[in-house]
Design a protein around this motif. Structure first.
Motif, PDB file in Angstrom:
ATOM      1  N   LEU A   1       0.779  -1.144  -0.154  1.00 17.72           N
ATOM      2  CA  LEU A   1      -0.155   0.032   0.080  1.00 17.72           C
ATOM      3  C   LEU A   1       0.921   1.203  -0.053  1.00 17.72           C
ATOM      4  CD1 LEU A   1      -2.433   1.522   0.104  1.00 17.72           C
ATOM      5  CD2 LEU A   1      -2.617   1.207   2.541  1.00 17.72           C
ATOM      6  N   ALA A   2       1.901   1.289   0.788  1.00 15.11           N
ATOM      7  CA  ALA A   2       2.750   2.381   0.654  1.00 15.11           C
ATOM      8  C   ALA A   2       3.621   2.677  -0.458  1.00 15.11           C
ATOM      9  CB  ALA A   2       3.949   2.109   1.821  1.00 15.11           C
ATOM     10  N   HIS A   3       3.930   1.622  -1.286  1.00 14.91           N
ATOM     11  CA  HIS A   3       4.269   1.749  -2.484  1.00 14.91           C
ATOM     12  C   HIS A   3       3.262   2.332  -3.513  1.00 14.91           C
ATOM     13  CE1 HIS A   3       6.716   0.952  -6.024  1.00 14.91           C
ATOM     14  NE2 HIS A   3       5.731   0.089  -6.632  1.00 14.91           N
ATOM     15  N   ARG A   4       2.035   1.760  -3.432  1.00 14.99           N
ATOM     16  CA  ARG A   4       0.884   2.305  -4.264  1.00 14.99           C
ATOM     17  C   ARG A   4       0.727   3.613  -4.047  1.00 14.99           C
ATOM     18  NH1 ARG A   4      -1.998   1.240  -8.544  1.00 14.99           N
ATOM     19  NH2 ARG A   4      -4.144   2.128  -8.537  1.00 14.99           N
ATOM     20  N   LEU A   5       0.922   4.162  -3.011  1.00 11.89           N
ATOM     21  CA  LEU A   5       0.475   5.517  -2.511  1.00 11.89           C
ATOM     22  C   LEU A   5       1.647   6.596  -2.973  1.00 11.89           C
ATOM     23  CD1 LEU A   5      -1.035   4.926   0.831  1.00 11.89           C
ATOM     24  CD2 LEU A   5      -2.098   6.053  -0.976  1.00 11.89           C
ATOM     25  N   THR A   6       2.879   5.917  -3.088  1.00 14.61           N
ATOM     26  CA  THR A   6       4.124   6.945  -3.269  1.00 14.61           C
ATOM     27  C   THR A   6       4.793   6.718  -4.545  1.00 14.61           C
ATOM     28  OG1 THR A   6       5.461   5.323  -2.240  1.00 14.61           O
ATOM     29  CG2 THR A   6       4.524   6.973  -0.788  1.00 14.61           C
ATOM     30  N   ASP A   7       4.602   5.719  -5.258  1.00 12.60           N
ATOM     31  CA  ASP A   7       5.289   5.393  -6.395  1.00 12.60           C
ATOM     32  C   ASP A   7       4.719   6.608  -7.491  1.00 12.60           C
ATOM     33  OD1 ASP A   7       6.091   4.518  -9.328  1.00 12.60           O
ATOM     34  OD2 ASP A   7       6.919   2.812  -7.912  1.00 12.60           O
ATOM     35  N   PRO A   8       5.651   7.344  -8.338  1.00 11.29           N
ATOM     36  CA  PRO A   8       5.101   8.282  -9.299  1.00 11.29           C
ATOM     37  C   PRO A   8       4.307   7.539 -10.633  1.00 11.29           C
ATOM     38  CG  PRO A   8       7.373   8.459  -8.898  1.00 11.29           C
ATOM     39  CD  PRO A   8       7.017   7.349  -8.086  1.00 11.29           C
ATOM     40  N   ARG A   9       4.632   6.222 -10.586  1.00  9.27           N
ATOM     41  CA  ARG A   9       3.924   5.739 -11.831  1.00  9.27           C
ATOM     42  C   ARG A   9       2.383   5.441 -11.611  1.00  9.27           C
ATOM     43  NH1 ARG A   9       7.959   0.480 -12.217  1.00  9.27           N
ATOM     44  NH2 ARG A   9       7.291   0.750  -9.861  1.00  9.27           N
ATOM     45  N   HIS A  10       1.974   5.700 -10.355  1.00  5.44           N
ATOM     46  CA  HIS A  10       0.440   5.249  -9.914  1.00  5.44           C
ATOM     47  C   HIS A  10      -0.020   6.723 -10.034  1.00  5.44           C
ATOM     48  CE1 HIS A  10       1.033   1.324  -9.011  1.00  5.44           C
ATOM     49  NE2 HIS A  10       2.027   1.562  -8.171  1.00  5.44           N
ATOM     50  N   LYS A  11       0.691   7.890 -10.128  1.00  2.00           N
ATOM     51  CA  LYS A  11       0.094   9.087 -10.410  1.00  2.00           C
ATOM     52  C   LYS A  11      -0.947   9.628  -9.302  1.00  2.00           C
ATOM     53  CE  LYS A  11       1.491   9.356 -14.854  1.00  2.00           C
ATOM     54  NZ  LYS A  11       1.215   8.983 -16.376  1.00  2.00           N
ATOM     55  N   GLN A  12      -0.692   9.174  -7.954  1.00  2.30           N
ATOM     56  CA  GLN A  12      -1.545   9.666  -7.099  1.00  2.30           C
ATOM     57  C   GLN A  12      -1.230  11.350  -6.803  1.00  2.30           C
ATOM     58  OE1 GLN A  12      -3.816   8.074  -4.851  1.00  2.30           O
ATOM     59  NE2 GLN A  12      -3.646   6.200  -6.183  1.00  2.30           N
ATOM     60  N   PRO A  13      -2.391  11.914  -7.174  1.00  4.17           N
ATOM     61  CA  PRO A  13      -2.185  13.425  -6.787  1.00  4.17           C
ATOM     62  C   PRO A  13      -2.176  13.832  -5.462  1.00  4.17           C
ATOM     63  CG  PRO A  13      -4.336  13.018  -7.574  1.00  4.17           C
ATOM     64  CD  PRO A  13      -3.867  11.645  -7.552  1.00  4.17           C
ATOM     65  N   LYS A  14      -0.968  14.748  -5.216  1.00  5.36           N
ATOM     66  CA  LYS A  14      -0.836  15.201  -3.478  1.00  5.36           C
ATOM     67  C   LYS A  14      -1.330  16.818  -4.044  1.00  5.36           C
ATOM     68  CE  LYS A  14       3.037  12.240  -3.427  1.00  5.36           C
ATOM     69  NZ  LYS A  14       2.897  11.712  -4.926  1.00  5.36           N
ATOM     70  N   THR A  15      -2.100  17.415  -3.062  1.00  7.07           N
ATOM     71  CA  THR A  15      -2.813  18.771  -3.252  1.00  7.07           C
ATOM     72  C   THR A  15      -2.445  19.268  -2.038  1.00  7.07           C
ATOM     73  OG1 THR A  15      -4.557  17.460  -4.477  1.00  7.07           O
ATOM     74  CG2 THR A  15      -4.934  19.968  -3.544  1.00  7.07           C
ATOM     75  N   TYR A  16      -1.981  20.641  -2.301  1.00  6.79           N
ATOM     76  CA  TYR A  16      -1.514  21.480  -1.449  1.00  6.79           C
ATOM     77  C   TYR A  16      -2.168  22.705  -1.263  1.00  6.79           C
ATOM     78  CZ  TYR A  16       2.431  18.180  -1.446  1.00  6.79           C
ATOM     79  OH  TYR A  16       3.213  17.042  -1.702  1.00  6.79           O
ATOM     80  N   TRP A  17      -2.101  23.391  -0.026  1.00  9.67           N
ATOM     81  CA  TRP A  17      -2.647  24.879  -0.128  1.00  9.67           C
ATOM     82  C   TRP A  17      -1.269  25.638   0.284  1.00  9.67           C
ATOM     83  CZ3 TRP A  17      -7.228  24.228   3.711  1.00  9.67           C
ATOM     84  CH2 TRP A  17      -8.289  23.722   2.846  1.00  9.67           C
TER      85      TRP A  17
END
Length: 186
Positions: A57-73
């Motif tokens: 799960l950690a790999h799925r959340l962090t690997d750029p290939r999965h392109k999980q968007p990270k949203t920031y203010w």
């Protein structure tokens, strides 16, 4: 297990610190045993940090290939101009190569907790808030992107990673996330 944690400003994204004097770490927040950060958040950044005891799960959340968007203010110094925002949307050239395009929009100041220490305020220099979503996670990437277009970051708060949101977690608080989709666990 997946934990959503609101990392306060000045806390290291690790459980130990060997510096003298030691700096605040995740160990001081009563997190469950055997969970580890899925990704990082710089000590001078705040907001959502996911922790898990599941390596896949950690790999799925962090690997750029999965392109999980990270949203920031992001509070930036200056008055963002359309050309600067467009440059962020297209991707900017950093010293380690070009970034992927980002989703960027100007927002009203968000309802955030006070930061300790507070962000410096200068009467003669305007500031503004942006919402920026990226799908990669280079070291200090958002700060370097805003600086590259002439908008230095004053405050950075991560509010989401993929479908996981900070919601109403106060700094230093955490909760177990129940809605981890089964495909993310594979």
């Amino acid at each position: 297990m997946l934990i959503a944690f609101n990392k306060p400003y000045g806390v290291l994204t690790q459980f130990t610190d060997r510096s003298t004097p030691p700096r605040p770490t995740l160990a001081g927040f009563g997190l469950p045993p055997r969970v580890y950060p899925a990704g990082r958040l710089d000590h001078d950044s705040e907001g959502l940090l996911l922790l898990t005891d599941d390596g896949r799960l950690a790999h799925r959340l962090t690997d750029p290939r999965h392109k999980q968007p990270k949203t920031y203010w992001v509070q930036v110094e200056g008055d963002p101009q359309p050309m600067q925002l467009d440059a962020l949307r297209r991707g900017v050239l950093l010293n380690d190569g070009p970034t992927r395009p980002a989703s960027v929009r100007r927002i009203h100041p968000p309802p955030l907790w006070p930061r300790d220490p507070p962000v410096r305020h200068r009467l003669t220099v305007p500031d503004a808030w942006l919402e920026i979503a990226i799908t990669e996670g280079r070291n200090r990437q958002v700060r370097r992107m805003t600086a590259a277009v002439g908008l230095p970051t004053l405050r950075l708060v991560r509010i989401a990673i993929g479908a996981h949101h900070l919601d109403d977690l106060a700094p230093g608080d955490w909760r177990v996330v129940d809605d981890v989709p089964p495909r993310a666990r594979r």
